[in-house]
Motif scaffolding. Structure first.
Motif, mmCIF file in Angstrom:
data_model
loop_
_atom_site.group_PDB
_atom_site.id
_atom_site.type_symbol
_atom_site.label_atom_id
_atom_site.label_comp_id
_atom_site.label_asym_id
_atom_site.label_seq_id
_atom_site.Cartn_x
_atom_site.Cartn_y
_atom_site.Cartn_z
ATOM 1 N N SER A 188 0.874 -1.165 0.000
ATOM 2 C CA SER A 188 0.000 0.000 0.000
ATOM 3 C C SER A 188 0.914 1.219 0.000
ATOM 4 N N MET A 189 0.393 2.353 -0.477
ATOM 5 C CA MET A 189 1.212 3.556 -0.588
ATOM 6 C C MET A 189 0.551 4.706 0.155
ATOM 7 N N HIS A 190 1.383 5.497 0.836
ATOM 8 C CA HIS A 190 0.898 6.555 1.708
ATOM 9 C C HIS A 190 1.773 7.785 1.503
ATOM 10 N N ALA A 191 1.140 8.944 1.369
ATOM 11 C CA ALA A 191 1.905 10.160 1.091
ATOM 12 C C ALA A 191 1.075 11.392 1.401
ATOM 13 N N MET A 192 1.756 12.514 1.483
ATOM 14 C CA MET A 192 1.107 13.814 1.552
ATOM 15 C C MET A 192 1.346 14.485 0.206
ATOM 16 N N ILE A 193 0.267 14.874 -0.474
ATOM 17 C CA ILE A 193 0.388 15.576 -1.742
ATOM 18 C C ILE A 193 0.151 17.059 -1.501
ATOM 19 N N VAL A 194 0.926 17.891 -2.193
ATOM 20 C CA VAL A 194 0.848 19.338 -2.001
ATOM 21 C C VAL A 194 0.138 19.956 -3.201
ATOM 22 N N LEU A 195 -1.050 20.521 -2.973
ATOM 23 C CA LEU A 195 -1.792 21.158 -4.046
ATOM 24 C C LEU A 195 -1.088 22.424 -4.510
ATOM 25 N N GLU A 196 -1.507 22.950 -5.658
ATOM 26 C CA GLU A 196 -0.884 24.158 -6.195
ATOM 27 C C GLU A 196 -1.029 25.334 -5.242
ATOM 28 N N SER A 197 -2.069 25.307 -4.418
ATOM 29 C CA SER A 197 -2.270 26.369 -3.430
ATOM 30 C C SER A 197 -1.314 26.255 -2.255
ATOM 31 N N GLY A 198 -0.634 25.107 -2.148
ATOM 32 C CA GLY A 198 0.223 24.831 -1.002
ATOM 33 C C GLY A 198 -0.455 23.976 0.051
ATOM 34 N N ARG A 199 -1.760 23.752 -0.115
ATOM 35 C CA ARG A 199 -2.489 22.923 0.850
ATOM 36 C C ARG A 199 -2.052 21.465 0.727
ATOM 37 N N LYS A 200 -1.984 20.767 1.851
ATOM 38 C CA LYS A 200 -1.515 19.391 1.854
ATOM 39 C C LYS A 200 -2.691 18.435 2.099
ATOM 40 N N VAL A 201 -2.675 17.339 1.356
ATOM 41 C CA VAL A 201 -3.735 16.330 1.430
ATOM 42 C C VAL A 201 -3.098 14.973 1.695
ATOM 43 N N ARG A 202 -3.617 14.298 2.684
ATOM 44 C CA ARG A 202 -3.097 12.961 3.035
ATOM 45 C C ARG A 202 -3.722 11.921 2.118
ATOM 46 N N MET A 203 -2.871 11.099 1.486
ATOM 47 C CA MET A 203 -3.312 10.116 0.498
ATOM 48 C C MET A 203 -2.945 8.703 0.953
#
Length: 361
Positions: A188-203
């Motif tokens: 399984s894969m786990h990461a924090m992605i950073v949107l263009e706005s700089g907001r971070k989303v846990r995936m």
């Protein structure tokens, strides 16, 4: 002559309806969660035949009608939320801020499928911010790597056992981890992605093994993996997305329990089933590929994409971060019985919530 045939069909429908009520985890029981739509369709056809062919004044006919109608109503209770007659669980996006959007493509590629260009063409056409492939091996990776100029952030786990996984992203990925939570050959894969706005989303991207005669006699491995991830994301203030081929249908008891424990929303509710498997057999399709998200998001777009040679259709979902409008969205809530059932299912495997990597914002 019609009565014994219809009576036999009613017995089969009743068995197919009652058996999944058991909490048994054997594949013979749990796989009956899958064809609820097909069982409902057969029940409806049998009901029409009863009304047309049998004497409605007979007591036996009334009993058959009652059983058939009860089975039909029960199966419909599970599947109607995945039709347009049901209210949307996730609101339609109203924000037009592209910097706060996340476009995700998920695709189970089917390892023997060597139509690499078919998937690449869909990625170029729909231009997701991030895409995840399942069942992808080293051969598939070489083709996916041709997109690295644009998708320069990646997580790669090529395997030849039908459980390889790859994630490619235009947006930065932080605090990444590839884990083998329940089985040592299923990642399984786990990461924090950073949107263009700089907001971070846990995936979190998952592909647990299904209960089946060729995989596992029980569903315990799948159920435990889903529920420890559900527990790990429950009540977070951070935006969350969980996606992948969960080898479970949207209307199963386990997926419903996952939604209750995690608190995540299903954008398909009130919009459609989006059946992704089996791409080659129209009569036997159900929703196996999922994307759930926290209340931080509303829905900008959802689409089942065309087949490209796999036994799964790809899915494309675009989410819009809108905490203010999303806060009033309501999903399923867990009660004490649900929590106890989740504890029971997690305890069946040597894994716990603490084992799940928790990307930090």
């Amino acid at each position: 002559m019609a009565f014994p045939i219809l009576a036999t069909l009613v017995v089969l429908i009743a068995l197919a309806t009652l058996v999944p009520l058991s909490r048994r985890t054997t594949w013979l029981v749990r796989d009956l969660d899958f064809p609820r739509l097909q069982i409902a369709a057969v029940a409806l056809a049998v009901l029409v035949a009863q009304l047309s062919l049998l004497d409605l004044r007979d007591y036996e006919t009334v009993i058959l009608l009652a059983i058939t109608l009860a089975c039909l109503a029960y199966q419909a209770w599970w599947i109607i939320p995945y039709t347009r007659v049901f209210p949307n669980e996730v609101k339609a996006a109203v924000s037009g801020d592209r910097d706060e959007r996340l476009r995700i493509l998920t695709a189970n590629v089917l390892a023997p499928n060597h139509n690499a260009e078919g998937l690449l063409a869909l990625i170029r056409e729909h231009r997701p911010d991030i895409f995840v492939t399942l069942e992808s091996d080293a051969w598939r990776q070489r083709h996916l790597d041709t997109l690295e100029d644009e998708y320069c952030h990646a997580m790669k786990c090529p395997l030849d056992n039908l459980y390889g996984m790859h994630v490619y992203s235009k947006l930065p990925l932080e605090d990444t981890a590839i884990q083998f939570l329940v089985e040592d050959d299923i990642p399984s894969m786990h990461a924090m992605i950073v949107l263009e706005s700089g907001r971070k989303v846990r995936m979190h991207f998952l592909h647990p093994a299904p209960p089946s005669p060729t995989e596992h006699e029980e569903s315990t491995e799948r159920d435990a993996e889903l529920l420890v991830v559900a527990r790990s994301v429950a009540d977070l203030d951070t935006p969350v997305v969980v996606a992948g081929d969960l080898n479970d249908v949207a209307w199963s008891t386990t997926t419903r329990l996952f939604r209750k424990i995690s608190g995540l929303l299903d954008p398909r509710i009130g919009r459609g089933m989006f059946n992704t498997f089996h791409a080659g057999i129209p009569l036997f399709r159900w929703p196996l590929d999922h994307l759930f998200h926290s209340k931080h998001f509303t829905l900008a777009h959802i689409q089942r994409l065309p087949a490209f040679g796999s036994d799964h259709f790809p899915m494309l979902v675009e989410l819009a971060y809108d905490r203010r409008h999303g806060a009033t969205q309501e999903g399923l809530e867990a009660d004490a019985e649900d929590e106890a059932l989740a504890d029971e299912k997690i305890a069946a495997e040597p894994v716990s919530e603490a084992d799940v990597h928790e990307p930090q914002a």
